[in-house]
Design an enzyme around this catalytic site. Structure first.
Site, PDB file in Angstrom:
ATOM      1  N   VAL A  18       0.831  -1.211   0.000  1.00  0.00           N
ATOM      2  CA  VAL A  18       0.000   0.000   0.000  1.00  0.00           C
ATOM      3  C   VAL A  18       0.868   1.266   0.000  1.00  0.00           C
ATOM      4  O   VAL A  18       0.649   2.175  -0.808  1.00  0.00           O
ATOM      5  CB  VAL A  18      -0.962  -0.008   1.212  1.00  0.00           C
ATOM      6  N   ARG A  53      17.157  -2.044   1.812  1.00  0.00           N
ATOM      7  CA  ARG A  53      16.411  -2.742   0.763  1.00  0.00           C
ATOM      8  C   ARG A  53      15.564  -1.747  -0.047  1.00  0.00           C
ATOM      9  O   ARG A  53      15.512  -1.806  -1.272  1.00  0.00           O
ATOM     10  CB  ARG A  53      15.514  -3.815   1.382  1.00  0.00           C
ATOM     11  N   GLU A 134     -10.178   6.363   5.891  1.00  0.00           N
ATOM     12  CA  GLU A 134     -10.974   5.819   4.781  1.00  0.00           C
ATOM     13  C   GLU A 134     -10.418   4.485   4.287  1.00  0.00           C
ATOM     14  O   GLU A 134     -11.151   3.533   4.009  1.00  0.00           O
ATOM     15  CB  GLU A 134     -10.967   6.831   3.619  1.00  0.00           C
ATOM     16  N   GLY A 192      -4.368 -15.610  -4.398  1.00  0.00           N
ATOM     17  CA  GLY A 192      -3.830 -14.587  -3.494  1.00  0.00           C
ATOM     18  C   GLY A 192      -4.909 -13.781  -2.790  1.00  0.00           C
ATOM     19  O   GLY A 192      -4.611 -12.823  -2.091  1.00  0.00           O
ATOM     20  N   ASP A 206     -12.397 -10.304  10.052  1.00  0.00           N
ATOM     21  CA  ASP A 206     -12.024  -9.117   9.270  1.00  0.00           C
ATOM     22  C   ASP A 206     -13.267  -8.239   9.059  1.00  0.00           C
ATOM     23  O   ASP A 206     -13.228  -7.021   9.269  1.00  0.00           O
ATOM     24  CB  ASP A 206     -11.443  -9.596   7.924  1.00  0.00           C
ATOM     25  N   LYS A 210     -14.252  -4.266  10.442  1.00  0.00           N
ATOM     26  CA  LYS A 210     -14.728  -3.182   9.566  1.00  0.00           C
ATOM     27  C   LYS A 210     -16.111  -2.709  10.018  1.00  0.00           C
ATOM     28  O   LYS A 210     -16.403  -1.508  10.013  1.00  0.00           O
ATOM     29  CB  LYS A 210     -14.782  -3.669   8.121  1.00  0.00           C
TER      30      LYS A 210
HETATM   31  N1  NAP Z   1      -2.586  -4.928   0.918  1.00  0.00           N
HETATM   32  C1  NAP Z   1      -3.866  -4.585   0.815  1.00  0.00           C
HETATM   33  O1  NAP Z   1      -4.557  -4.906  -0.170  1.00  0.00           O
HETATM   34  C2  NAP Z   1      -4.506  -3.776   1.907  1.00  0.00           C
HETATM   35  C3  NAP Z   1      -5.857  -3.386   1.765  1.00  0.00           C
HETATM   36  C4  NAP Z   1      -6.462  -2.601   2.756  1.00  0.00           C
HETATM   37  C5  NAP Z   1      -5.722  -2.242   3.872  1.00  0.00           C
HETATM   38  N2  NAP Z   1      -4.428  -2.658   3.995  1.00  0.00           N
HETATM   39  C6  NAP Z   1      -3.702  -2.257   5.210  1.00  0.00           C
HETATM   40  O2  NAP Z   1      -2.582  -1.452   4.845  1.00  0.00           O
HETATM   41  C7  NAP Z   1      -1.538  -1.666   5.784  1.00  0.00           C
HETATM   42  C8  NAP Z   1      -0.261  -2.044   5.031  1.00  0.00           C
HETATM   43  O3  NAP Z   1      -0.490  -3.240   4.320  1.00  0.00           O
HETATM   44  P1  NAP Z   1       0.530  -3.730   3.185  1.00  0.00           P
HETATM   45  O4  NAP Z   1      -0.158  -4.838   2.490  1.00  0.00           O
HETATM   46  O5  NAP Z   1       1.030  -2.586   2.417  1.00  0.00           O
HETATM   47  O6  NAP Z   1       1.718  -4.323   4.097  1.00  0.00           O
HETATM   48  P2  NAP Z   1       3.203  -4.689   3.640  1.00  0.00           P
HETATM   49  O7  NAP Z   1       3.284  -4.882   2.176  1.00  0.00           O
HETATM   50  O8  NAP Z   1       3.647  -5.798   4.531  1.00  0.00           O
HETATM   51  O9  NAP Z   1       4.060  -3.370   3.999  1.00  0.00           O
HETATM   52  C9  NAP Z   1       4.310  -2.981   5.318  1.00  0.00           C
HETATM   53  C10 NAP Z   1       5.372  -1.877   5.283  1.00  0.00           C
HETATM   54  O10 NAP Z   1       5.509  -1.367   6.612  1.00  0.00           O
HETATM   55  C11 NAP Z   1       6.851  -1.467   7.036  1.00  0.00           C
HETATM   56  N3  NAP Z   1       6.860  -1.859   8.447  1.00  0.00           N
HETATM   57  C12 NAP Z   1       6.179  -2.877   9.026  1.00  0.00           C
HETATM   58  N4  NAP Z   1       6.441  -2.913  10.351  1.00  0.00           N
HETATM   59  C13 NAP Z   1       7.312  -1.920  10.599  1.00  0.00           C
HETATM   60  C14 NAP Z   1       7.985  -1.458  11.766  1.00  0.00           C
HETATM   61  N5  NAP Z   1       7.813  -2.047  12.954  1.00  0.00           N
HETATM   62  N6  NAP Z   1       8.805  -0.378  11.667  1.00  0.00           N
HETATM   63  C15 NAP Z   1       9.006   0.217  10.466  1.00  0.00           C
HETATM   64  N7  NAP Z   1       8.405  -0.175   9.312  1.00  0.00           N
HETATM   65  C16 NAP Z   1       7.575  -1.228   9.393  1.00  0.00           C
HETATM   66  C17 NAP Z   1       7.490  -2.556   6.184  1.00  0.00           C
HETATM   67  O11 NAP Z   1       8.884  -2.320   6.117  1.00  0.00           O
HETATM   68  P3  NAP Z   1       9.857  -3.393   5.369  1.00  0.00           P
HETATM   69  O12 NAP Z   1       9.440  -3.328   3.929  1.00  0.00           O
HETATM   70  O13 NAP Z   1      11.206  -2.849   5.604  1.00  0.00           O
HETATM   71  O14 NAP Z   1       9.575  -4.704   6.002  1.00  0.00           O
HETATM   72  C18 NAP Z   1       6.753  -2.357   4.850  1.00  0.00           C
HETATM   73  O15 NAP Z   1       7.404  -1.376   4.095  1.00  0.00           O
HETATM   74  C19 NAP Z   1      -2.051  -2.716   6.762  1.00  0.00           C
HETATM   75  O16 NAP Z   1      -2.615  -2.064   7.893  1.00  0.00           O
HETATM   76  C20 NAP Z   1      -3.137  -3.427   5.982  1.00  0.00           C
HETATM   77  O17 NAP Z   1      -4.122  -4.005   6.810  1.00  0.00           O
HETATM   78  C21 NAP Z   1      -3.807  -3.400   3.055  1.00  0.00           C
END
Ligand code: NAP
Length: 431
Positions: A18, A53, A134, A192, A206, A210
Protein backbone atom coordinates in the site's frame (compact mmCIF):
# COMPACT_ATOMS: atom_id res chain seq x y z
CA UNK A 1 -0.74 36.83 -8.87
CA UNK A 2 -0.29 35.12 -5.47
CA UNK A 3 3.00 33.25 -5.04
CA UNK A 4 2.58 29.44 -5.19
CA UNK A 5 1.91 27.79 -1.84
CA UNK A 6 4.72 25.71 -0.35
CA UNK A 7 4.45 21.95 -1.03
CA UNK A 8 2.82 19.80 1.63
CA UNK A 9 5.42 17.59 3.31
CA UNK A 10 4.18 14.02 3.63
CA UNK A 11 5.86 11.22 5.59
CA UNK A 12 5.01 7.61 4.78
CA UNK A 13 5.04 5.02 7.54
CA UNK A 14 5.45 1.81 5.53
CA UNK A 15 6.54 1.31 1.95
CA UNK A 16 5.07 -2.09 1.13
CA UNK A 17 2.08 -3.00 -1.06
CA UNK A 18 0.00 0.00 0.00
CA UNK A 19 2.73 2.51 0.99
CA UNK A 20 4.67 1.87 -2.24
CA UNK A 21 1.49 2.26 -4.29
CA UNK A 22 0.71 5.53 -2.51
CA UNK A 23 4.15 6.97 -3.30
CA UNK A 24 3.75 6.05 -6.98
CA UNK A 25 0.16 7.33 -7.12
CA UNK A 26 1.11 10.71 -5.60
CA UNK A 27 3.85 11.03 -8.20
CA UNK A 28 1.80 9.87 -11.20
CA UNK A 29 -1.24 11.95 -10.26
CA UNK A 30 0.56 15.00 -8.88
CA UNK A 31 -1.25 17.24 -11.38
CA UNK A 32 -4.61 16.04 -10.08
CA UNK A 33 -3.57 16.69 -6.49
CA UNK A 34 -2.38 20.19 -7.41
CA UNK A 35 -5.63 20.82 -9.27
CA UNK A 36 -7.68 19.79 -6.22
CA UNK A 37 -5.64 21.53 -3.52
CA UNK A 38 -3.52 24.16 -5.24
CA UNK A 39 -0.43 22.58 -3.69
CA UNK A 40 2.22 20.02 -4.50
CA UNK A 41 3.02 17.03 -2.33
CA UNK A 42 6.59 16.34 -1.34
CA UNK A 43 7.50 13.07 0.35
CA UNK A 44 9.85 14.11 3.13
CA UNK A 45 10.53 10.74 4.83
CA UNK A 46 9.71 7.05 4.61
CA UNK A 47 9.72 4.71 7.62
CA UNK A 48 10.49 1.02 6.99
CA UNK A 49 12.15 -1.85 8.85
CA UNK A 50 14.91 -2.32 6.31
CA UNK A 51 15.96 1.03 4.77
CA UNK A 52 18.76 -0.47 2.66
CA UNK A 53 16.41 -2.74 0.76
CA UNK A 54 14.06 0.12 -0.07
CA UNK A 55 16.86 2.49 -1.10
CA UNK A 56 18.19 -0.16 -3.49
CA UNK A 57 14.71 -0.98 -4.74
CA UNK A 58 13.63 2.50 -5.74
CA UNK A 59 16.92 4.42 -5.89
CA UNK A 60 16.84 8.17 -6.37
CA UNK A 61 13.11 8.33 -7.02
CA UNK A 62 12.42 7.84 -3.32
CA UNK A 63 12.42 10.59 -0.70
CA UNK A 64 15.78 11.70 0.64
CA UNK A 65 15.06 10.08 3.98
CA UNK A 66 14.46 6.34 4.24
CA UNK A 67 14.75 5.37 7.86
CA UNK A 68 13.74 2.91 10.55
CA UNK A 69 13.53 5.69 13.14
CA UNK A 70 10.36 7.63 13.93
CA UNK A 71 12.51 10.37 15.48
CA UNK A 72 14.15 10.92 12.11
CA UNK A 73 10.71 11.00 10.46
CA UNK A 74 9.49 13.65 12.92
CA UNK A 75 12.66 15.69 12.46
CA UNK A 76 11.82 15.90 8.76
CA UNK A 77 8.86 18.17 9.80
CA UNK A 78 5.99 16.41 8.00
CA UNK A 79 2.70 18.29 7.58
CA UNK A 80 0.81 14.97 7.27
CA UNK A 81 1.72 11.35 8.09
CA UNK A 82 0.30 8.47 5.98
CA UNK A 83 0.38 5.17 7.86
CA UNK A 84 0.56 1.96 5.80
CA UNK A 85 2.82 -0.18 7.97
CA UNK A 86 0.06 -2.25 9.59
CA UNK A 87 0.06 -4.13 12.91
CA UNK A 88 -0.86 -2.87 16.36
CA UNK A 89 2.59 -2.19 17.82
CA UNK A 90 4.72 -0.21 17.36
CA UNK A 91 2.19 1.49 15.07
CA UNK A 92 -0.15 2.55 17.89
CA UNK A 93 2.74 4.16 19.80
CA UNK A 94 3.99 5.88 16.64
CA UNK A 95 0.59 7.36 15.79
CA UNK A 96 0.02 8.56 19.37
CA UNK A 97 3.32 10.45 19.12
CA UNK A 98 2.56 11.85 15.66
CA UNK A 99 -0.94 12.99 16.64
CA UNK A 100 0.35 14.30 19.96
CA UNK A 101 2.68 16.55 17.97
CA UNK A 102 -0.42 17.98 16.24
CA UNK A 103 0.36 16.30 12.90
CA UNK A 104 -2.68 14.94 11.00
CA UNK A 105 -2.65 11.20 10.24
CA UNK A 106 -4.30 9.18 7.48
CA UNK A 107 -4.23 5.43 7.97
CA UNK A 108 -5.12 2.17 6.22
CA UNK A 109 -4.92 0.16 9.44
CA UNK A 110 -8.28 -1.48 10.19
CA UNK A 111 -7.18 -3.46 13.24
CA UNK A 112 -5.58 -0.41 14.82
CA UNK A 113 -8.66 1.81 14.30
CA UNK A 114 -11.03 -0.95 15.46
CA UNK A 115 -8.98 -1.84 18.57
CA UNK A 116 -7.39 1.47 19.58
CA UNK A 117 -9.63 4.05 17.87
CA UNK A 118 -10.84 5.52 21.19
CA UNK A 119 -7.32 6.26 22.39
CA UNK A 120 -6.16 7.58 19.02
CA UNK A 121 -9.21 9.82 18.52
CA UNK A 122 -8.79 11.21 22.05
CA UNK A 123 -5.16 12.08 21.30
CA UNK A 124 -6.13 13.60 17.95
CA UNK A 125 -8.88 15.69 19.58
CA UNK A 126 -6.53 16.88 22.34
CA UNK A 127 -3.96 18.00 19.78
CA UNK A 128 -6.52 19.33 17.28
CA UNK A 129 -5.22 17.05 14.50
CA UNK A 130 -7.26 15.05 11.99
CA UNK A 131 -7.20 11.27 12.07
CA UNK A 132 -8.65 9.94 8.83
CA UNK A 133 -9.10 6.25 8.07
CA UNK A 134 -10.97 5.82 4.78
CA UNK A 135 -8.47 3.22 3.55
CA UNK A 136 -8.97 1.04 6.64
CA UNK A 137 -12.44 -0.12 5.48
CA UNK A 138 -13.36 -1.44 2.05
CA UNK A 139 -10.27 -0.32 0.11
CA UNK A 140 -11.23 2.10 -2.64
CA UNK A 141 -14.90 2.42 -1.60
CA UNK A 142 -15.42 5.91 -0.05
CA UNK A 143 -17.78 4.72 2.68
CA UNK A 144 -16.13 6.46 5.66
CA UNK A 145 -16.29 9.84 3.92
CA UNK A 146 -19.89 9.13 2.93
CA UNK A 147 -20.90 8.41 6.54
CA UNK A 148 -18.78 11.06 8.23
CA UNK A 149 -19.17 13.93 5.80
CA UNK A 150 -21.76 13.43 3.04
CA UNK A 151 -24.37 12.12 5.52
CA UNK A 152 -23.24 14.24 8.49
CA UNK A 153 -26.63 16.01 8.74
CA UNK A 154 -28.79 12.87 8.55
CA UNK A 155 -29.95 10.07 10.81
CA UNK A 156 -28.64 6.65 9.82
CA UNK A 157 -30.93 3.75 10.70
CA UNK A 158 -29.17 0.76 9.20
CA UNK A 159 -26.01 -0.26 7.42
CA UNK A 160 -25.54 -3.56 5.61
CA UNK A 161 -22.27 -4.50 4.01
CA UNK A 162 -20.33 -7.10 2.12
CA UNK A 163 -17.14 -6.13 3.90
CA UNK A 164 -14.83 -9.00 2.99
CA UNK A 165 -13.83 -9.61 -0.61
CA UNK A 166 -12.26 -13.05 -0.04
CA UNK A 167 -15.42 -14.64 1.30
CA UNK A 168 -17.54 -12.94 -1.33
CA UNK A 169 -15.25 -14.40 -3.98
CA UNK A 170 -15.64 -17.86 -2.43
CA UNK A 171 -19.43 -17.65 -2.11
CA UNK A 172 -19.84 -16.43 -5.68
CA UNK A 173 -17.57 -19.24 -6.88
CA UNK A 174 -19.64 -21.83 -5.00
CA UNK A 175 -22.78 -20.35 -6.53
CA UNK A 176 -21.48 -20.17 -10.11
CA UNK A 177 -19.84 -23.61 -10.26
CA UNK A 178 -21.37 -25.67 -7.44
CA UNK A 179 -17.86 -25.89 -5.90
CA UNK A 180 -17.46 -27.21 -2.37
CA UNK A 181 -16.28 -24.79 0.34
CA UNK A 182 -12.77 -26.36 0.47
CA UNK A 183 -12.29 -26.05 -3.30
CA UNK A 184 -13.46 -22.43 -3.31
CA UNK A 185 -11.02 -21.69 -0.47
CA UNK A 186 -8.12 -23.44 -2.25
CA UNK A 187 -8.78 -21.37 -5.37
CA UNK A 188 -9.01 -18.11 -3.37
CA UNK A 189 -5.64 -18.99 -1.82
CA UNK A 190 -4.09 -19.77 -5.21
CA UNK A 191 -5.25 -16.40 -6.54
CA UNK A 192 -3.83 -14.59 -3.49
CA UNK A 193 -7.25 -13.44 -2.22
CA UNK A 194 -7.02 -15.64 0.88
CA UNK A 195 -4.03 -15.89 3.23
CA UNK A 196 -2.41 -19.31 3.88
CA UNK A 197 -4.17 -19.04 7.29
CA UNK A 198 -7.62 -17.82 6.17
CA UNK A 199 -9.18 -17.63 9.66
CA UNK A 200 -9.57 -13.82 9.79
CA UNK A 201 -11.52 -13.83 6.53
CA UNK A 202 -13.55 -17.03 6.66
CA UNK A 203 -14.56 -16.73 10.32
CA UNK A 204 -15.89 -13.21 9.79
CA UNK A 205 -13.28 -11.46 12.00
CA UNK A 206 -12.02 -9.12 9.27
CA UNK A 207 -15.60 -8.11 8.46
CA UNK A 208 -16.34 -7.65 12.19
CA UNK A 209 -13.46 -5.17 12.56
CA UNK A 210 -14.73 -3.18 9.57
CA UNK A 211 -18.30 -3.28 10.85
CA UNK A 212 -17.15 -2.00 14.26
CA UNK A 213 -15.50 0.99 12.56
CA UNK A 214 -18.47 1.76 10.31
CA UNK A 215 -21.09 1.33 13.05
CA UNK A 216 -19.05 3.59 15.31
CA UNK A 217 -19.29 6.42 12.80
CA UNK A 218 -22.82 5.70 11.57
CA UNK A 219 -24.24 5.81 15.11
CA UNK A 220 -21.63 8.05 16.75
CA UNK A 221 -20.98 5.40 19.36
CA UNK A 222 -17.99 3.58 20.72
CA UNK A 223 -18.06 -0.02 19.47
CA UNK A 224 -15.88 -2.64 21.09
CA UNK A 225 -14.92 -5.00 18.26
CA UNK A 226 -15.31 -7.96 20.64
CA UNK A 227 -19.03 -7.10 20.94
CA UNK A 228 -19.66 -7.75 17.25
CA UNK A 229 -21.17 -11.24 16.94
CA UNK A 230 -19.31 -12.88 14.08
CA UNK A 231 -20.16 -16.12 12.29
CA UNK A 232 -18.07 -16.92 9.24
CA UNK A 233 -18.74 -18.94 6.11
CA UNK A 234 -16.81 -22.08 7.05
CA UNK A 235 -20.10 -23.87 7.85
CA UNK A 236 -21.71 -23.00 4.50
CA UNK A 237 -22.09 -26.09 2.29
CA UNK A 238 -22.55 -26.32 -1.47
CA UNK A 239 -26.03 -27.72 -0.67
CA UNK A 240 -26.96 -24.51 1.20
CA UNK A 241 -25.94 -22.41 -1.79
CA UNK A 242 -27.93 -24.66 -4.16
CA UNK A 243 -31.07 -24.73 -1.99
CA UNK A 244 -30.88 -20.96 -1.45
CA UNK A 245 -30.83 -20.54 -5.26
CA UNK A 246 -33.90 -22.79 -5.58
CA UNK A 247 -35.71 -20.48 -3.17
CA UNK A 248 -34.62 -17.35 -5.10
CA UNK A 249 -31.75 -16.28 -2.81
CA UNK A 250 -27.94 -15.98 -2.79
CA UNK A 251 -25.78 -16.48 0.27
CA UNK A 252 -23.61 -13.50 1.22
CA UNK A 253 -21.53 -12.76 4.33
CA UNK A 254 -23.36 -9.69 5.61
CA UNK A 255 -22.19 -7.23 8.25
CA UNK A 256 -25.24 -5.64 9.77
CA UNK A 257 -25.49 -2.60 12.06
CA UNK A 258 -28.99 -1.47 12.90
CA UNK A 259 -30.47 1.06 15.29
CA UNK A 260 -33.20 -0.61 17.38
CA UNK A 261 -35.65 1.40 19.44
CA UNK A 262 -37.44 -0.50 22.22
CA UNK A 263 -41.01 0.09 23.40
CA UNK A 264 -39.66 2.28 26.24
CA UNK A 265 -37.85 4.43 23.63
CA UNK A 266 -34.36 3.24 24.58
CA UNK A 267 -32.01 2.80 21.66
CA UNK A 268 -29.49 0.04 21.11
CA UNK A 269 -27.43 -1.11 18.16
CA UNK A 270 -27.67 -4.59 16.70
CA UNK A 271 -24.30 -5.69 15.34
CA UNK A 272 -23.56 -8.96 13.63
CA UNK A 273 -21.61 -10.53 10.82
CA UNK A 274 -23.22 -13.67 9.48
CA UNK A 275 -23.87 -15.52 6.23
CA UNK A 276 -27.40 -14.60 5.18
CA UNK A 277 -29.80 -15.56 2.43
CA UNK A 278 -30.18 -12.42 0.30
CA UNK A 279 -33.12 -12.16 -2.15
CA UNK A 280 -31.83 -12.27 -5.70
CA UNK A 281 -33.31 -8.81 -6.44
CA UNK A 282 -31.53 -7.21 -3.47
CA UNK A 283 -28.63 -4.86 -4.37
CA UNK A 284 -26.22 -6.91 -2.24
CA UNK A 285 -27.11 -10.18 -4.03
CA UNK A 286 -25.69 -8.79 -7.27
CA UNK A 287 -22.22 -8.26 -5.76
CA UNK A 288 -19.95 -11.02 -7.08
CA UNK A 289 -16.24 -11.73 -6.84
CA UNK A 290 -13.74 -10.07 -4.50
CA UNK A 291 -15.84 -6.92 -4.27
CA UNK A 292 -17.09 -4.96 -1.27
CA UNK A 293 -20.40 -3.13 -1.06
CA UNK A 294 -22.21 -1.12 1.59
CA UNK A 295 -25.87 -0.17 1.71
CA UNK A 296 -27.00 2.59 4.07
CA UNK A 297 -30.62 3.38 4.98
CA UNK A 298 -31.55 6.59 6.76
CA UNK A 299 -33.46 9.81 6.90
CA UNK A 300 -33.95 11.91 4.82
CA UNK A 301 -31.74 10.44 2.09
CA UNK A 302 -33.47 7.05 1.84
CA UNK A 303 -31.02 4.47 0.60
CA UNK A 304 -27.47 4.72 -0.75
CA UNK A 305 -25.36 1.85 -2.07
CA UNK A 306 -21.63 1.99 -2.85
CA UNK A 307 -19.46 -0.82 -4.15
CA UNK A 308 -15.96 -1.40 -5.45
CA UNK A 309 -12.54 -2.96 -4.88
CA UNK A 310 -12.15 -3.80 -1.21
CA UNK A 311 -8.38 -4.35 -1.24
CA UNK A 312 -5.28 -4.16 -3.40
CA UNK A 313 -2.29 -1.83 -3.17
CA UNK A 314 -3.26 0.89 -5.69
CA UNK A 315 -6.95 0.72 -4.77
CA UNK A 316 -6.23 1.18 -1.06
CA UNK A 317 -3.62 3.84 -1.83
CA UNK A 318 -6.28 5.81 -3.73
CA UNK A 319 -8.31 6.02 -0.50
CA UNK A 320 -5.23 7.18 1.47
CA UNK A 321 -4.53 9.79 -1.20
CA UNK A 322 -8.16 10.97 -1.02
CA UNK A 323 -7.82 11.45 2.74
CA UNK A 324 -4.56 13.28 2.22
CA UNK A 325 -6.23 15.65 -0.24
CA UNK A 326 -9.06 16.20 2.29
CA UNK A 327 -6.58 17.03 5.05
CA UNK A 328 -4.81 19.47 2.72
CA UNK A 329 -8.08 21.12 1.76
CA UNK A 330 -9.78 21.47 5.13
CA UNK A 331 -9.95 24.05 7.89
CA UNK A 332 -7.66 23.25 10.83
CA UNK A 333 -10.67 22.47 13.06
CA UNK A 334 -12.41 20.17 10.53
CA UNK A 335 -13.06 16.61 11.79
CA UNK A 336 -10.73 16.94 14.74
CA UNK A 337 -13.29 15.92 17.36
CA UNK A 338 -13.80 12.29 18.30
CA UNK A 339 -16.77 11.05 16.19
CA UNK A 340 -17.82 8.68 18.98
CA UNK A 341 -19.98 10.94 21.10
CA UNK A 342 -22.31 8.37 22.66
CA UNK A 343 -22.21 4.90 24.15
CA UNK A 344 -25.22 3.08 22.79
CA UNK A 345 -25.70 -0.40 24.24
CA UNK A 346 -25.22 -3.37 21.93
CA UNK A 347 -28.52 -5.17 21.39
CA UNK A 348 -28.66 -8.87 22.35
CA UNK A 349 -28.97 -11.32 19.44
CA UNK A 350 -32.60 -12.02 20.29
CA UNK A 351 -33.58 -8.35 19.94
CA UNK A 352 -34.02 -9.05 16.22
CA UNK A 353 -36.51 -11.41 14.60
CA UNK A 354 -35.52 -12.65 11.14
CA UNK A 355 -36.96 -15.26 8.86
CA UNK A 356 -34.56 -18.23 8.78
CA UNK A 357 -33.42 -20.88 6.33
CA UNK A 358 -32.92 -24.33 7.87
CA UNK A 359 -31.28 -27.32 6.16
CA UNK A 360 -31.08 -30.60 8.03
CA UNK A 361 -30.06 -34.17 7.26
CA UNK A 362 -32.64 -36.27 9.11
CA UNK A 363 -33.45 -39.97 9.27
CA UNK A 364 -35.97 -40.64 6.50
CA UNK A 365 -38.93 -42.03 8.39
CA UNK A 366 -42.66 -41.27 8.41
CA UNK A 367 -43.60 -38.26 10.49
CA UNK A 368 -40.18 -36.61 10.47
CA UNK A 369 -41.54 -33.35 9.07
CA UNK A 370 -44.34 -33.39 11.64
CA UNK A 371 -41.73 -33.82 14.42
CA UNK A 372 -39.78 -30.80 13.20
CA UNK A 373 -42.97 -28.74 12.75
CA UNK A 374 -44.04 -29.72 16.27
CA UNK A 375 -40.69 -28.70 17.79
CA UNK A 376 -40.92 -25.32 16.05
CA UNK A 377 -44.58 -24.81 16.99
CA UNK A 378 -43.72 -25.47 20.63
CA UNK A 379 -41.56 -22.30 20.48
CA UNK A 380 -44.18 -20.32 18.52
CA UNK A 381 -42.23 -20.56 15.28
CA UNK A 382 -44.23 -21.19 12.14
CA UNK A 383 -42.94 -22.64 8.91
CA UNK A 384 -43.18 -20.54 5.79
CA UNK A 385 -41.99 -22.97 3.07
CA UNK A 386 -40.78 -26.56 2.95
CA UNK A 387 -38.57 -28.32 0.41
CA UNK A 388 -37.80 -31.93 1.16
CA UNK A 389 -35.32 -34.05 -0.74
CA UNK A 390 -35.12 -37.80 -0.41
CA UNK A 391 -31.69 -39.47 -0.30
CA UNK A 392 -30.90 -43.18 -0.92
CA UNK A 393 -29.13 -44.00 2.32
CA UNK A 394 -32.14 -43.75 4.61
CA UNK A 395 -31.58 -40.04 5.20
CA UNK A 396 -33.53 -37.12 3.82
CA UNK A 397 -32.53 -33.50 3.43
CA UNK A 398 -35.15 -31.27 4.92
CA UNK A 399 -35.04 -27.63 3.84
CA UNK A 400 -37.46 -25.11 5.24
CA UNK A 401 -37.86 -21.42 5.85
CA UNK A 402 -39.50 -19.96 8.94
CA UNK A 403 -41.56 -16.88 9.62
CA UNK A 404 -39.69 -14.24 11.68
CA UNK A 405 -38.33 -15.62 14.94
CA UNK A 406 -35.42 -14.97 17.28
CA UNK A 407 -32.24 -17.02 16.78
CA UNK A 408 -32.47 -18.14 20.41
CA UNK A 409 -35.99 -19.60 20.03
CA UNK A 410 -35.02 -21.35 16.79
CA UNK A 411 -31.90 -22.88 18.23
CA UNK A 412 -33.84 -24.06 21.32
CA UNK A 413 -36.54 -25.59 19.06
CA UNK A 414 -34.02 -27.44 16.89
CA UNK A 415 -31.94 -28.66 19.83
CA UNK A 416 -34.35 -31.55 20.31
CA UNK A 417 -34.38 -32.63 16.64
CA UNK A 418 -31.84 -35.31 15.70
CA UNK A 419 -29.92 -34.45 12.55
CA UNK A 420 -26.50 -35.34 11.16
CA UNK A 421 -25.78 -32.07 9.36
CA UNK A 422 -27.52 -28.75 9.79
CA UNK A 423 -27.34 -25.13 8.60
CA UNK A 424 -29.39 -22.32 10.06
CA UNK A 425 -29.05 -18.99 8.27
CA UNK A 426 -31.01 -15.74 8.72
CA UNK A 427 -32.72 -14.29 5.68
CA UNK A 428 -32.48 -10.67 4.59
CA UNK A 429 -35.68 -8.91 3.55
CA UNK A 430 -35.80 -7.11 0.22
CA UNK A 431 -36.88 -3.77 1.71
N1 NAP B 1 -2.59 -4.93 0.92
C1 NAP B 1 -3.87 -4.58 0.81
O1 NAP B 1 -4.56 -4.91 -0.17
C2 NAP B 1 -4.51 -3.78 1.91
C3 NAP B 1 -5.86 -3.39 1.76
C4 NAP B 1 -6.46 -2.60 2.76
C5 NAP B 1 -5.72 -2.24 3.87
N2 NAP B 1 -4.43 -2.66 4.00
C6 NAP B 1 -3.70 -2.26 5.21
O2 NAP B 1 -2.58 -1.45 4.84
C7 NAP B 1 -1.54 -1.67 5.78
C8 NAP B 1 -0.26 -2.04 5.03
O3 NAP B 1 -0.49 -3.24 4.32
P1 NAP B 1 0.53 -3.73 3.19
O4 NAP B 1 -0.16 -4.84 2.49
O5 NAP B 1 1.03 -2.59 2.42
O6 NAP B 1 1.72 -4.32 4.10
P2 NAP B 1 3.20 -4.69 3.64
O7 NAP B 1 3.28 -4.88 2.18
O8 NAP B 1 3.65 -5.80 4.53
O9 NAP B 1 4.06 -3.37 4.00
C9 NAP B 1 4.31 -2.98 5.32
C10 NAP B 1 5.37 -1.88 5.28
O10 NAP B 1 5.51 -1.37 6.61
C11 NAP B 1 6.85 -1.47 7.04
N3 NAP B 1 6.86 -1.86 8.45
C12 NAP B 1 6.18 -2.88 9.03
N4 NAP B 1 6.44 -2.91 10.35
C13 NAP B 1 7.31 -1.92 10.60
C14 NAP B 1 7.98 -1.46 11.77
N5 NAP B 1 7.81 -2.05 12.95
N6 NAP B 1 8.80 -0.38 11.67
C15 NAP B 1 9.01 0.22 10.47
N7 NAP B 1 8.41 -0.18 9.31
C16 NAP B 1 7.58 -1.23 9.39
C17 NAP B 1 7.49 -2.56 6.18
O11 NAP B 1 8.88 -2.32 6.12
P3 NAP B 1 9.86 -3.39 5.37
O12 NAP B 1 9.44 -3.33 3.93
O13 NAP B 1 11.21 -2.85 5.60
O14 NAP B 1 9.57 -4.70 6.00
C18 NAP B 1 6.75 -2.36 4.85
O15 NAP B 1 7.40 -1.38 4.09
C19 NAP B 1 -2.05 -2.72 6.76
O16 NAP B 1 -2.61 -2.06 7.89
C20 NAP B 1 -3.14 -3.43 5.98
O17 NAP B 1 -4.12 -4.00 6.81
C21 NAP B 1 -3.81 -3.40 3.05
Amino acid sequence: MNPPLAPVRVALLGHGTVGGSLRRLLHEHRDHVRLATGRDVEICAVLVRDPERHRLEVGEALAPLVTESLDVVLESRPDVVCEAMGGLEPTRGHLLRVLGAGIPVVTANKQLVARHGTELFARAAEAGAQLRFEASVCGAVPIVRMLRESLAATRIERLLGILNGTTNYMLSKMEATGAAYDDALAEAQELGYAEPDPTEDVEGLDAAAKLAILAGIAFGTTVDIDNVRATGISGVRAADVAHAAELGYRIRLIGRAERLTAADDTTSVLLDVTPMLVPIAHPLATIVGATNAVLVDGDPFGRLVVQGAGAGGPETASALAGDLVSVMGSEPSFLTTDPHVATLPIAPADARRDRHFVRMQVVDQPGVLATVAGALAARDISIERVLQQRADDGHATLVLTTHPCTPGALSAALAGVASTDRSVLPMLELA
